[in-house]
Write a protein that holds these residues in place. Sequence first.
Motif, PDB file in Angstrom:
ATOM      1  N   UNK A 131      -7.229  -1.516  -6.394  1.00  0.00           N
ATOM      2  CA  UNK A 131      -6.037  -2.302  -5.883  1.00  0.00           C
ATOM      3  C   UNK A 131      -5.770  -1.852  -4.709  1.00  0.00           C
ATOM      4  N   UNK A 132      -5.582  -0.589  -4.391  1.00  0.00           N
ATOM      5  CA  UNK A 132      -5.227  -0.232  -2.890  1.00  0.00           C
ATOM      6  C   UNK A 132      -6.575  -0.483  -1.931  1.00  0.00           C
ATOM      7  N   UNK A 133      -7.532  -0.402  -2.261  1.00  0.00           N
ATOM      8  CA  UNK A 133      -8.551  -0.813  -1.383  1.00  0.00           C
ATOM      9  C   UNK A 133      -8.928  -2.191  -0.917  1.00  0.00           C
ATOM     10  N   UNK A 134      -8.618  -3.081  -2.212  1.00  0.00           N
ATOM     11  CA  UNK A 134      -8.335  -4.331  -1.786  1.00  0.00           C
ATOM     12  C   UNK A 134      -7.015  -4.941  -0.912  1.00  0.00           C
ATOM     13  N   UNK A 173       0.730  -1.107   0.049  1.00  0.00           N
ATOM     14  CA  UNK A 173      -0.007  -0.073   0.096  1.00  0.00           C
ATOM     15  C   UNK A 173       1.031   1.316  -0.064  1.00  0.00           C
ATOM     16  N   UNK A 174       1.951   1.388   0.836  1.00  0.00           N
ATOM     17  CA  UNK A 174       2.681   2.493   0.954  1.00  0.00           C
ATOM     18  C   UNK A 174       3.525   2.566  -0.284  1.00  0.00           C
ATOM     19  N   UNK A 175       3.946   1.525  -1.052  1.00  0.00           N
ATOM     20  CA  UNK A 175       4.630   1.714  -2.106  1.00  0.00           C
ATOM     21  C   UNK A 175       3.791   1.942  -3.681  1.00  0.00           C
ATOM     22  N   UNK A 176       2.741   1.583  -3.462  1.00  0.00           N
ATOM     23  CA  UNK A 176       1.828   1.861  -4.706  1.00  0.00           C
ATOM     24  C   UNK A 176       0.618   2.842  -4.435  1.00  0.00           C
ATOM     25  N   UNK A 177       0.414   3.109  -3.031  1.00  0.00           N
ATOM     26  CA  UNK A 177      -0.474   4.012  -3.057  1.00  0.00           C
ATOM     27  C   UNK A 177      -0.178   5.598  -3.474  1.00  0.00           C
ATOM     28  N   UNK A 178      -1.070   6.144  -4.440  1.00  0.00           N
ATOM     29  CA  UNK A 178      -0.706   7.598  -4.814  1.00  0.00           C
ATOM     30  C   UNK A 178       0.258   7.692  -5.934  1.00  0.00           C
ATOM     31  N   UNK A 179       1.005   6.698  -6.189  1.00  0.00           N
ATOM     32  CA  UNK A 179       2.138   6.538  -7.377  1.00  0.00           C
ATOM     33  C   UNK A 179       1.438   5.856  -8.499  1.00  0.00           C
ATOM     34  N   UNK A 180       1.672   4.400  -8.353  1.00  0.00           N
ATOM     35  CA  UNK A 180       1.104   3.556  -9.244  1.00  0.00           C
ATOM     36  C   UNK A 180      -0.171   3.483  -9.359  1.00  0.00           C
TER      37      UNK A 180
END
Length: 480
Positions: free
Chosen positions: A229-232, A215-222
Amino acid sequence: MTETQRKIGFLVCLVTIVLAVLDMQIVSAATVPIVRDLDPEHGIDKIPWLVSAFSLASSAVLPLYGRLCDTLGAKRVFLGAIGVFLAGSALCGAARSIGELIAARAVQGIGAGGLMSVTMVVIAQLKGPGEKDARGAGMGGVVAGGGMAVGPWIGGVLADHASWRWIFYVNLPLGAAVLVLGALVLKLPRHTGTHRIDFLGAGLAAAFSTALLLITEWGGKQYAWASPQITGLALAAVAALGLFLWRQVTAAEPILPLSMFRLPALRWGFAVQGLVGAGMVGAMYYVMVYLQVVRGVASSSAGLYLIPMAVGMTAVGILVGRLTERGWHERTFVVAGSALGALSFALLATLGTGTSLWWLRAELLLVGIAFGQLIGQAIQLVQEAAPRHQLGVATTAIRFFQTLGTALGAAVFGTLITRLYDGPGTPATGQDLESWVSALDTVFLCGSGLMLLCLLMALRLPKSRPPTATSEPTREPVPA
């Protein structure tokens, strides 16, 4: 163990920590040569996984390493972790594609998770019965912080003047020497009896930490924060956390006993270390961003500006270790370091487009002095308060909370600066630069608030050492 064996063992532990921490940071400065060599067309999209695969793997196995130490003995687990790390390093150096390198980095990360946590258990056990030696955990924490500061610079030097493969191959002779010396010199307590290892609990902890770190890697970026995806991933993290807590309540020998949180030193020590992890990533990463984006400093040269921070951490770590040996309480330095950390972040919040870079170096020296008091002393305090039969679990737990704090800090600070900066992409004009600096200053100001919260938690730490800190190990009941 003789005094000479203890000194050699302590040196072996410091080298081991350096190896693990450097490999966490060192790749960031060599990504361009790696992509150019392995996959010049499509490799750029996979660069984040070179770091993520390592950090995800090392974080996921931390709770398991702690229980293995308390079950099998720290020496066996320590040597096993070094072996896995060396195997991963050899595979990384021999990789012929980005995919192979990412997989090898995950193997390396599994070993590094033990190097960064089990090593601290070994340091704690190098003390004689009833002996007070505060330099161990303190120096271990300082070496780890210093390695984080100079890692990118060393990676840039190796990539520019040798081959990027030497970033990994250099681990092999050093690691082999550590493996041999550790096997010959270390004489640590052996654990007898039969214990169960809660593999289900370890798996749930790994699932929770992996989901949270993704979540911290992808959230707001990818992916957008509200994306499926982030919600899941968020739902998966909550479910894994709930199942993990249920397992710790019902398991005969839990991987992370919740009874440890009844001890104020452990409860508040874990919280302090998590905030320290978040603060360090905010200071180091966004100072590098300021230097490269606002001041136009090359990435290979920007790492040199972190050397004052590393010097401050090392110098104060040595001094604090000697003072605690003479009777000073670790809580004193945790409180002082938190207060100084809040002040240093407040000073960083005054950076402008024309601030003297020598003034910035002085501020980073102050940051190093602050965190040098925090990292090792919080670990030492937790180790002294933990029951002897849970020393491994407590030590890896504090490392686990630091890792989670680092990940959450990176995500929160990254989201904050994205919301604050209203310019298009990388700032190019003077007005854009002013807006970018203003966003960075706000991030540093929030970092100051974070360290004030750390100070409030540090004040809740016990003022006296636990009477059972040096008592003989007790055994957990073995279920029939």
